[in-house]
Each structure stands twice: as C-alpha cells, then as structure tokens.
Design an enzyme around this catalytic site. Structure first.
Site, PDB file in Angstrom:
ATOM      1  N   HIS A 226       0.826  -1.207   0.000  1.00 22.20           N
ATOM      2  CA  HIS A 226       0.000   0.000   0.000  1.00 22.20           C
ATOM      3  C   HIS A 226       0.863   1.260   0.000  1.00 22.20           C
ATOM      4  O   HIS A 226       0.461   2.302   0.516  1.00 22.20           O
ATOM      5  CB  HIS A 226      -0.934   0.014   1.211  1.00 22.20           C
ATOM      6  CG  HIS A 226      -1.871  -1.144   1.254  1.00 22.20           C
ATOM      7  ND1 HIS A 226      -1.592  -2.299   1.952  1.00 22.20           N
ATOM      8  CD2 HIS A 226      -3.067  -1.333   0.657  1.00 22.20           C
ATOM      9  CE1 HIS A 226      -2.597  -3.145   1.791  1.00 22.20           C
ATOM     10  NE2 HIS A 226      -3.494  -2.591   1.010  1.00 22.20           N
ATOM     11  N   ASP A 415      18.515   3.488 -29.311  1.00 23.61           N
ATOM     12  CA  ASP A 415      18.205   3.010 -27.967  1.00 23.61           C
ATOM     13  C   ASP A 415      19.370   3.145 -26.999  1.00 23.61           C
ATOM     14  O   ASP A 415      19.362   2.572 -25.919  1.00 23.61           O
ATOM     15  CB  ASP A 415      17.731   1.552 -28.012  1.00 23.61           C
ATOM     16  CG  ASP A 415      18.661   0.662 -28.809  1.00 23.61           C
ATOM     17  OD1 ASP A 415      19.737   1.152 -29.223  1.00 23.61           O
ATOM     18  OD2 ASP A 415      18.320  -0.507 -29.020  1.00 23.61           O
ATOM     19  N   ASP A 417      22.551   2.153 -27.037  1.00 26.14           N
ATOM     20  CA  ASP A 417      23.458   1.048 -26.724  1.00 26.14           C
ATOM     21  C   ASP A 417      24.480   0.760 -27.812  1.00 26.14           C
ATOM     22  O   ASP A 417      25.123  -0.288 -27.796  1.00 26.14           O
ATOM     23  CB  ASP A 417      22.659  -0.226 -26.440  1.00 26.14           C
ATOM     24  CG  ASP A 417      21.961  -0.768 -27.681  1.00 26.14           C
ATOM     25  OD1 ASP A 417      21.879  -0.033 -28.687  1.00 26.14           O
ATOM     26  OD2 ASP A 417      21.494  -1.919 -27.646  1.00 26.14           O
ATOM     27  N   SER A 461      23.198  -4.160 -35.121  1.00 26.94           N
ATOM     28  CA  SER A 461      24.624  -3.936 -35.368  1.00 26.94           C
ATOM     29  C   SER A 461      25.364  -5.253 -35.534  1.00 26.94           C
ATOM     30  O   SER A 461      26.199  -5.412 -36.434  1.00 26.94           O
ATOM     31  CB  SER A 461      25.245  -3.140 -34.213  1.00 26.94           C
ATOM     32  OG  SER A 461      24.725  -1.835 -34.166  1.00 26.94           O
TER      33      SER A 461
END
Length: 591
Positions: A226, A415, A417, A461
């Site tokens: 909670h 992205d 990377d 890649s």
C-alpha cells in the site's frame, strides 16, 4: 516541499476505480459488475449456488491488480470487492457481495481476507450482518509477510501468497468440499506460507507523488503493498545478492515471522511482479531464486512467475514460498484448471531445476572453421597473422574506449546502446585472439569475426557486421592483396544494402564505408601505396561521418526520431570512423 503528482492515464482521481472496473468487465469473459457497487461477480453465480458448491469472496483496496478482481472465475473466487486505491472496501459493498453469492446457497460462503486492519474489520462486520440475516458465512485471514522480524505471527500482512490461498480454496470449492473443510485447509496452508518483497522505486497513488523515497543506490526490503516503505533500506546490488538477501531474511532463525524451509522440503514458488518490473528482471530473479533453493536442498515442484499482486507501478518483486503437503492437496489445487483471468495458463511442473536445454546433434559435414574451401592455401603465414592481430587488438581497444561516446550519440537517435554493442563485440574478439585463435586463412579470419559479431554483439549492429564480414570472406580467399581487400569492402557494403534496405546518404554506417571505398578503389586503379591510400580513405570516411549530422535519417531507428533531435553524427557511422582510424594507426606504427 510536496512532490508533484505522478503522470497516470486516468480521467479523474475519484472515478478511476469505477472506470477501471468497467474496462475489466468489458475485456474479461465470465464476469459482471454488481449494480451499484464496486463488486465483480461470476456471471454464472446462480448456477454455482444451485450446484451446492461453496462460494468464495475476497477483496481489498484497488491498485493491486490483477488482485483481487482478476481472480474471479471458475476454480477461484466467486466474487471480489474493490475499494478505492489502497483503501479497504466499505462494509455495505462487502455485504452486498455476500448477499449476491450467498443467498440461496446451502453450502455457504467463505471470505478470504488479507491481514490488514481495515479489511479485517470491514469484512468482519459484513460477515456478522450477513450471519444475522441467516446466511452461512465464515472467514479466514491470510498473513504471509515474512519481513516483519520483530512482529508476532498474527501481525503478518497479507501479500501475494494470498493468491495461492485463492487457488487452494477455489479448487476445493469446485470439487464440492464443505465450508469447514476449505477453511481448515486454507488455515493449515497459511502456516506453510511466506512472502518477502523488495522495492527499487516506490509507487504513487493517483493524484499524488511517490509514497516514499529511496536514494539512487538504495532498495527497500520488506515493503508493504500500500505504498509503505520497507522494514530495511539496503544498498543496491546484483540480482543474485538481492535474492539471497530476501530468502535469507525469510528463513532467518531470528525472524519471528519466518518461513522455516528446510532441506528436502517440496515447495511451490511464486515470483511476483509488484507492477513496474521488466520481464527480463523477472526471469533473472526466478533463476536466482531457483538456484538459491536448489543449493539449500529445497525441491521446487511448481513455479509461477508473473503479475499476481501489485502495488500500482512499484518497481520491485516479491517471492512467495508455499510448502506442499504430503497428501498432494495443495499441488493438485494449484494444477487444477481455472477460468480466472489473472491466473497464468501454464507454469513449470515437476522437479524444477536450471539448465533445461535442447542439445542439437553435431553435423559431421559442417565446416566449423568457416573456411571457404576454395583456395589451396590452408595456413595463414605467421607474419600476416601477426600484422592482422596487431591491427585487430588496436581496433578492439579503441572501440572499448569509445563506448560512452557512441552510447551518448545513440541516445538521441536510437536506444542508447551502440557503444555497448561495439564493446561486447570487441571484447569477445580480443578474448578469442588471447585464447590462441589462429585462423587457417585470411578468409577464415573474416568468417570467425562474422560469427563473433553475430553472437557477441547481437541486435541490428551484430547482424550488419556479421553480414559485412561474411560477404567479405568470399573476396579474401587465397593470399589477398590490396585489390582483394577493397573488393571485400565492396561486397560487405552490398550485403548490408541488400538485407538492411539502406543506401549511401541514408545516415548510416554505409556513408563512411562508401567514402572509404571510393578512395581505396581509385587508389587501386592508380596503383598507389596501400597505406597512403588507406590514410586518405580514413580522412574521407571521417568527413562522411561528420556529414551525417546534417542528413535526414532514412534507415534504422533514427528514421522514427524527430529530425530536430538529430544534430550530431550518426553513432554507427562514428563507430566505422573510429575503427578505421585505429586500424590506420596500427598499420603506421606496428609494435
């Protein structure tokens, strides 16, 4: 200063639960909403009552989905009562739910309640009122929290282990067991149940900011669902250490709320997503929990991994262990079919261990050395290999050094990377060379590099460099000279164009490669010194890379990015310039 409300896709805070329940009913076969109340009921409830089977109710605050409304269905709950976010439902709604599933039922109704004060009071009052009306109702309270070391067992909060109790009670009810039998079995199972949770980032209720704070390198152990902070703040660590900490805490002798799991015990394991944890992390946590229990000699007979009881968007996990009984009731109940939307359709069964793999038979006709086989020369001479090795090591080192630069460039166009991808390939190539990788020919070397690119780099890649090197391999047979190396570059580029659907001018790695090729090709026709020509080719490639900063992206992820964000050179093109320059320096300054 109060934190700003967290962004959420809702209309109004006060109506978000009602609108969510409307949506739930719309997408879930077999359930209905009880008119005038936040209650979800099986649409065949009348038939259930007439069949003489016990009906089951649970509920609590919203924000824990799929709990509790997602577990309404044949073989689990007959109905569930939803409160406001993180708030116990009112007595009136609980009583209405009891009446809906209990009137006309001779078998009676069992309330399965999580051990929170508000839930226990409101469900208890509703039960008393229903009993006063002559309805057969009983209640069992589930407390499975094993984080509260200094609390009494009666203080354990009800966490994701409650879902196991829904499944046990639901299967027994479906099989015609009586109300006392079901209650007794659930209470016994609760004594063999433990859960511990861990949080990386807190959640926030609609209209408010985060419920608590954690530092950048902090995690919370033993949180509530909670929005409560954990019982202990720890330093962030890897998954193995975190899972070990969680399960050690669950089993610690000094823990009053421990689950005493011993060598030889057979258990069911639940890896629960608290709402904002990626699937990759979930599977890693499952792996580490299995590994931990295996080392302790605990036999995992059932494994469930997914979203069972959340805390809105909290990033974190909880681990629940249920000791299985000797007569097989618990495991058979877990296996029994249910139509409840939130229960996974499949789970691992049997003695579950790591390392389940399919081994492909070896093909004796496969040439694992990747040699083209079209040349008579089968061994690369030591001087040539030494020169190539020096160049490759220099290229690998330079790519590793530029990991952050390439990642930064990729952040705005992909992205983020690119550098990490190149670094993985470079490190694996260096490792292969250090382990004594000695190709049979230059062609074979290109083939080995192609394999390493595909396997170590991954992604687009890895595929592009794998294609590039595989195509180049065909041009490097025998004892290749300057012209054959240039031809290999051309064939590699053509392969990328064919499969990548890109061309020169599209803001990709092809731009510097093409600039280098054109310079080198001219040098071959003019019979220039290869190193001098290569030096000019590197300069041309670097200029082409800089030019990509002003190009419109027409290939790769960058084409989906707002052009206003693309004001820097393409990361893939930059990587080409980096390894070309590194190769040139190694050629000019051999060790």
């Amino acid at each position: 200063m109060a934190s700003l409300p967290t962004k959420k896709l809702i209309n109004k805070v006060d109506s978000c639960v009602d609108e969510a329940l409307d949506g739930l009913v719309a997408v879930t076969p077999g359930v209905l909403k009880l008119a005038g109340h936040r209650v979800i009921i099986r649409d065949d409830i009348q038939a259930v009552k007439e069949s003489g089977k016990v009906t089951l109710l649970s509920g609590g605050g919203s924000g824990h989905e799929p709990a509790h409304v997602g577990f309404v269905g044949r073989g689990m709950l007959s109905g569930a009562v939803a409160g406001s976010v993180f708030a116990s439902p009112p007595t009136s709604a609980i009583l209405a739910a009891i009446q809906a599933v209990g009137r006309g039922s001779k078998a009676g109704t069992l309330l399965v309640v999580t051990n929170y004060t508000g839930d226990c009071i409101n469900f208890g009052v509703a039960m008393e009122r229903a009993q006063a009306e002559g309805l057969l109702v009983d209640m069992v309270v589930v407390g499975d929290d094993s984080a509260l070391s200094d609390q009494n067992l009666s203080d354990r909060r009800g966490l994701s282990g409650t879902i196991f109790m829904y499944k046990l009670a639901g299967a027994m009810a479906e099989n015609g067991k009586s109300l006392p039998e079901i209650k007794t079995a659930v209470e016994a199972a609760c004594a063999s149940l433990g859960t511990v949770g861990l949080c990386l980032y807190p959640c926030s209720v609609p209209g408010a900011g985060p419920s608590f704070t954690l530092g950048p390198d902090e995690i919370g152990l033993g949180l509530g669902i909670h929005g409560e902070a954990g019982v202990k703040t720890l330093q962030m660590s890897n998954a193995q250490t975190v899972v070990t900490t969680m399960l050690d805490h669950m089993r610690a002798a000094s823990n009053n709320c421990r689950l005493d799991v011993q060598k030889g015990d057979e258990v069911a394991l639940m890896v629960n997503n608290l709402g904002g944890t990626s699937n990759i992390e979930m599977c890693i946590v499952a792996r580490e929990a299995l590994s931990y229990l295996d080392k302790q000699g605990v036999k995992v007979q059932r494994l469930f991994c997914g979203i069972f009881m959340t805390s809105l968007e909290m990033a974190g996990v909880s681990l629940t262990i249920l000791r299985l009984d000797q007569d097989g009731l618990r495991v058979s109940s877990l296996d029994q079919m249910t139509t409840a939307r939130g229960w996974p359709r499949a789970s691992r069964q049997g003695g579950i261990t790591l390392g389940l793999e399919l081994q492909l038979p070896e093909d004796p006709t496969l040439d694992t050395n990747l040699n083209s086989g079209s040349d008579e020369k089968t061994t690369i001479d030591k001087d040539t290999f030494s020169q190539l090795q020096t160049i490759l090591v220099a290229v690998c080192d330079r790519l590793v050094e530029n990991e952050q630069l390439l990642n930064d460039l990729d952040t705005s166009s992909g992205d983020g990377d690119c550098g990490s991808t190149m670094r993985r390939g470079a490190q694996e190539m260096k490792l292969w060379l250090e382990k004594g990788g000695e190709p049979r020919s230059v062609s074979d070397l290109a083939g080995q590099m192609s394999r390493i690119a595909e396997q170590a780099m991954g992604g687009s890649s890895g595929a592009f460099y794998g294609l590039f090197l595989l195509a180049a391999q065909r041009a490097l047979v025998g004892d290749p000279g300057f012209a054959e190396w240039v031809s290999a570059l051309k064939q590699g580029m053509d392969s990328i164009k064919k499969h990548g659907k890109a061309d020169v001018g599209d803001r990709t790695m092809l731009d510097p490669l093409d600039a280098a090729y054109r310079t080198l090709s001219k040098g071959v026709s003019e019979n220039r010194n290869p190193v001098d020509c290569f030096s000019d080719a590197v300069i041309a490639a670097e200029q082409a890379t800089e030019a990509t900063a002003k190009m419109a992206a027409r290939a790769g992820r960058a084409r989906y990015v707002n052009p206003d964000q693309l004001g820097r050179p393409d990361p893939g093109a930059t990587a080409v310039s980096i390894w070309l320059r590194a190769a040139l320096r190694a050629m000019q300054n051999p060790m």
